[in-house]
Scaffold this active site. Structure first.
Site, PDB file in Angstrom:
ATOM      1  N   CYS A  16       0.864  -1.189   0.000  1.00 42.57           N
ATOM      2  CA  CYS A  16       0.000   0.000   0.000  1.00 42.57           C
ATOM      3  C   CYS A  16       0.899   1.237   0.000  1.00 42.57           C
ATOM      4  O   CYS A  16       2.112   1.138   0.220  1.00 42.57           O
ATOM      5  CB  CYS A  16      -0.887   0.003   1.236  1.00 42.57           C
ATOM      6  SG  CYS A  16       0.079   0.081   2.750  1.00 42.57           S
TER       7      CYS A  16
ATOM      8  N   HIS B 233       6.366  -6.542   7.370  1.00 41.67           N
ATOM      9  CA  HIS B 233       6.254  -7.974   7.701  1.00 41.67           C
ATOM     10  C   HIS B 233       6.650  -8.793   6.493  1.00 41.67           C
ATOM     11  O   HIS B 233       5.841  -9.501   5.908  1.00 41.67           O
ATOM     12  CB  HIS B 233       4.824  -8.321   8.092  1.00 41.67           C
ATOM     13  CG  HIS B 233       4.396  -7.716   9.370  1.00 41.67           C
ATOM     14  ND1 HIS B 233       4.976  -8.052  10.570  1.00 41.67           N
ATOM     15  CD2 HIS B 233       3.467  -6.787   9.659  1.00 41.67           C
ATOM     16  CE1 HIS B 233       4.402  -7.356  11.534  1.00 41.67           C
ATOM     17  NE2 HIS B 233       3.497  -6.564  11.002  1.00 41.67           N
TER      18      HIS B 233
ATOM     19  N   CYS C  98       2.451   6.247   8.772  1.00 43.31           N
ATOM     20  CA  CYS C  98       1.547   6.517   7.644  1.00 43.31           C
ATOM     21  C   CYS C  98       0.654   7.717   7.994  1.00 43.31           C
ATOM     22  O   CYS C  98       0.137   7.794   9.114  1.00 43.31           O
ATOM     23  CB  CYS C  98       0.693   5.286   7.376  1.00 43.31           C
ATOM     24  SG  CYS C  98      -0.453   5.564   6.015  1.00 43.31           S
TER      25      CYS C  98
ATOM     26  N   HIS D  33      -1.686  -5.165  18.792  1.00 45.34           N
ATOM     27  CA  HIS D  33      -1.086  -4.748  17.521  1.00 45.34           C
ATOM     28  C   HIS D  33      -0.333  -3.429  17.731  1.00 45.34           C
ATOM     29  O   HIS D  33      -0.844  -2.513  18.377  1.00 45.34           O
ATOM     30  CB  HIS D  33      -2.169  -4.574  16.457  1.00 45.34           C
ATOM     31  CG  HIS D  33      -1.590  -4.399  15.084  1.00 45.34           C
ATOM     32  ND1 HIS D  33      -1.086  -3.196  14.648  1.00 45.34           N
ATOM     33  CD2 HIS D  33      -1.395  -5.281  14.069  1.00 45.34           C
ATOM     34  CE1 HIS D  33      -0.622  -3.342  13.413  1.00 45.34           C
ATOM     35  NE2 HIS D  33      -0.804  -4.601  13.048  1.00 45.34           N
TER      36      HIS D  33
ATOM     37  N   GLU E 263       0.144  -0.901  15.945  1.00 43.43           N
ATOM     38  CA  GLU E 263      -0.578   0.327  15.549  1.00 43.43           C
ATOM     39  C   GLU E 263      -1.532   0.754  16.665  1.00 43.43           C
ATOM     40  O   GLU E 263      -1.619   1.948  16.998  1.00 43.43           O
ATOM     41  CB  GLU E 263      -1.353   0.100  14.249  1.00 43.43           C
ATOM     42  CG  GLU E 263      -2.071   1.370  13.801  1.00 43.43           C
ATOM     43  CD  GLU E 263      -3.067   1.130  12.668  1.00 43.43           C
ATOM     44  OE1 GLU E 263      -2.778   0.329  11.762  1.00 43.43           O
ATOM     45  OE2 GLU E 263      -4.143   1.767  12.699  1.00 43.43           O
TER      46      GLU E 263
ATOM     47  N   CYS F 298      -8.395   2.691   6.557  1.00 45.15           N
ATOM     48  CA  CYS F 298      -7.847   3.481   5.447  1.00 45.15           C
ATOM     49  C   CYS F 298      -8.396   2.982   4.121  1.00 45.15           C
ATOM     50  O   CYS F 298      -8.800   1.820   3.995  1.00 45.15           O
ATOM     51  CB  CYS F 298      -6.325   3.493   5.479  1.00 45.15           C
ATOM     52  SG  CYS F 298      -5.579   2.160   4.585  1.00 45.15           S
TER      53      CYS F 298
ATOM     54  N   SER G 287       1.370 -10.728   9.704  1.00 49.55           N
ATOM     55  CA  SER G 287       0.704  -9.526   9.198  1.00 49.55           C
ATOM     56  C   SER G 287      -0.788  -9.599   9.497  1.00 49.55           C
ATOM     57  O   SER G 287      -1.495 -10.468   8.979  1.00 49.55           O
ATOM     58  CB  SER G 287       0.955  -9.435   7.686  1.00 49.55           C
ATOM     59  OG  SER G 287      -0.059  -8.684   7.082  1.00 49.55           O
ATOM     60  N   SER G 288      -1.254  -8.677  10.341  1.00 50.67           N
ATOM     61  CA  SER G 288      -2.663  -8.773  10.737  1.00 50.67           C
ATOM     62  C   SER G 288      -3.573  -8.415   9.566  1.00 50.67           C
ATOM     63  O   SER G 288      -4.652  -8.966   9.422  1.00 50.67           O
ATOM     64  CB  SER G 288      -2.942  -7.932  11.979  1.00 50.67           C
ATOM     65  OG  SER G 288      -3.362  -6.658  11.648  1.00 50.67           O
TER      66      SER G 288
ATOM     67  N   SER H 294       2.051  -5.871   2.878  1.00 50.09           N
ATOM     68  CA  SER H 294       3.515  -6.002   2.947  1.00 50.09           C
ATOM     69  C   SER H 294       4.060  -7.008   1.945  1.00 50.09           C
ATOM     70  O   SER H 294       5.199  -7.440   2.071  1.00 50.09           O
ATOM     71  CB  SER H 294       3.927  -6.475   4.346  1.00 50.09           C
ATOM     72  OG  SER H 294       3.217  -5.826   5.333  1.00 50.09           O
TER      73      SER H 294
HETATM   74 FE1  F3S Z   1      -1.068   1.152   4.355  1.00 48.76          FE
HETATM   75 FE2  F3S Z   1      -1.215   3.407   5.630  1.00 48.76          FE
HETATM   76 FE3  F3S Z   1      -3.375   2.086   5.043  1.00 48.76          FE
HETATM   77  S1  F3S Z   1       0.301   1.849   5.932  1.00 48.76           S
HETATM   78  S2  F3S Z   1      -2.778  -0.053   5.077  1.00 48.76           S
HETATM   79  S3  F3S Z   1      -1.995   3.042   3.584  1.00 48.76           S
HETATM   80  S4  F3S Z   1      -2.930   3.120   6.930  1.00 48.76           S
END
Ligand code: F3S
Length: 282
Positions: free
Chosen positions: A12, A40, A99, A127, A129, A195, A223-224, A267
């Site tokens: 992403c 990950h 991010c 997690h 985050e 997101c 990777s969740s 990832s």
């Molecule tokens: Fe990637 Fe940022 Fe969304 S790291 S999954 S674009 S919150």
């Protein structure tokens, strides 16, 4: 047999941004450490290691480093305000690749809690985050992970509640939980902070899985967001498989396969997706 790969499969925007930053830094004179693996994905992490990029996993490990000429990179998941301040306070240069979608949540929970609101985070409390988001709350905060616990949810105070979610939270679960809280008549200000990259990826995976005979989900075991993709696909396609590398491709699949769908977590590098695609086409 047709093989279809979801358009949104793979890296992403936030992960590309973080990984590119570390590659750029790796050619500098400075010593570079990422706070936790930048992604990950062991192939990428190993390649970065071969370029001299180290990994630290705790403040204790950072304290053992010399701040002179050492850069600590914060990954796209972000960290708590306290960890950020401690690293800066030790004199290290920080390159923050949190991010922007995650940063927006940090700002929202800080502002809401400073205004006296209670915070509710939909996501997994272990997690990184979510740990990071909790660390930007300046007041009472709780997490909720599933629909079951939403049924027994009680706010900690009688203040209004601001609800946010982990950026990779399952959108269907999000809607179900919000519905439960609204019907319980809690005073909740709902911010959907899943997101767009995640939403698109989950929607495409769901659509593809509902017509595929076999669905392959590629991504790291830790990777969740990949595990959530797997859950979404498995609910639609009986023959859904989680693979991490090409070696996992020895699958027992039904004989009459007409459509194979492929998707991948945030990832997963493009070359691995292409290799899996090629294997199926052969
Ligand atoms: Fe990637 Fe940022 Fe969304 S790291 S999954 S674009 S919150």
């Amino acid at each position: 047999m047709e093989v279809v790969t979801a358009k949104s499969a793979g890296f992403c925007f936030g992960v590309i941004r973080a990984v590119d930053t570390v590659y750029e830094l790796s050619s500098s004179e400075k010593r570079i450490y990422t706070y936790g693996p930048i992604i990950h994905n062991e192939t990428v992490v190993d390649d970065l290691r071969s370029r001299g990029v180290g990994i630290v996993n705790s403040l204790e490990e950072i304290r053992c480093l010399d701040p002179a000429d050492t850069v600590i990179v914060i990954r796209s998941h972000g960290v708590s305000e306290q960890i950020y301040d401690e690293i800066a306070g030790l004199g290290f240069e920080i390159v923050d690749t949190t991010c922007p979608f995650v940063k927006r949540i940090h700002d929202a929970v800080r502002e809401a809690s400073e205004n006296g609101e209670e915070i509710l985070i939909l996501g997994s409390p272990e997690h990184p985050e979510v740990e990071g988001i909790m660390g930007w709350c300046h007041g009472p905060v709780q997490t909720l992970e599933d629909v079951e616990s939403a049924k027994s949810y009680k706010p900690l105070t009688d203040r209004p509640v601001t609800l946010v979610s982990q950026t990779t939270f399952n959108h269907k679960k999000f809607e179900d939980i919000v519905e439960i809280l609204i019907s319980a008549e809690y005073n909740v200000n709902v911010m959907n902070t899943i997101c767009n990259a995640t939403l698109t990826r989950q929607n495409e995976a769901e659509e593809l899985a509902s017509r595929a005979d076999v669905m392959i989900v590629i991504g790291g075991r830790h990777s969740s967001n990949t595990r959530k993709l797997y859950d979404i696909c498995a609910a639609r396609c009986e023959h859904t498989y989680f693979i991490e590398t090409l070696d996992d491709l020895n699958l027992e699949v039904p004989k009459s396969v007409r459509l194979v769908g492929i998707t991948a977590g945030a990832s997963t590098p493009q070359n691995l997706i292409e290799e899996v695609q090629k294997e199926w086409k052969n």
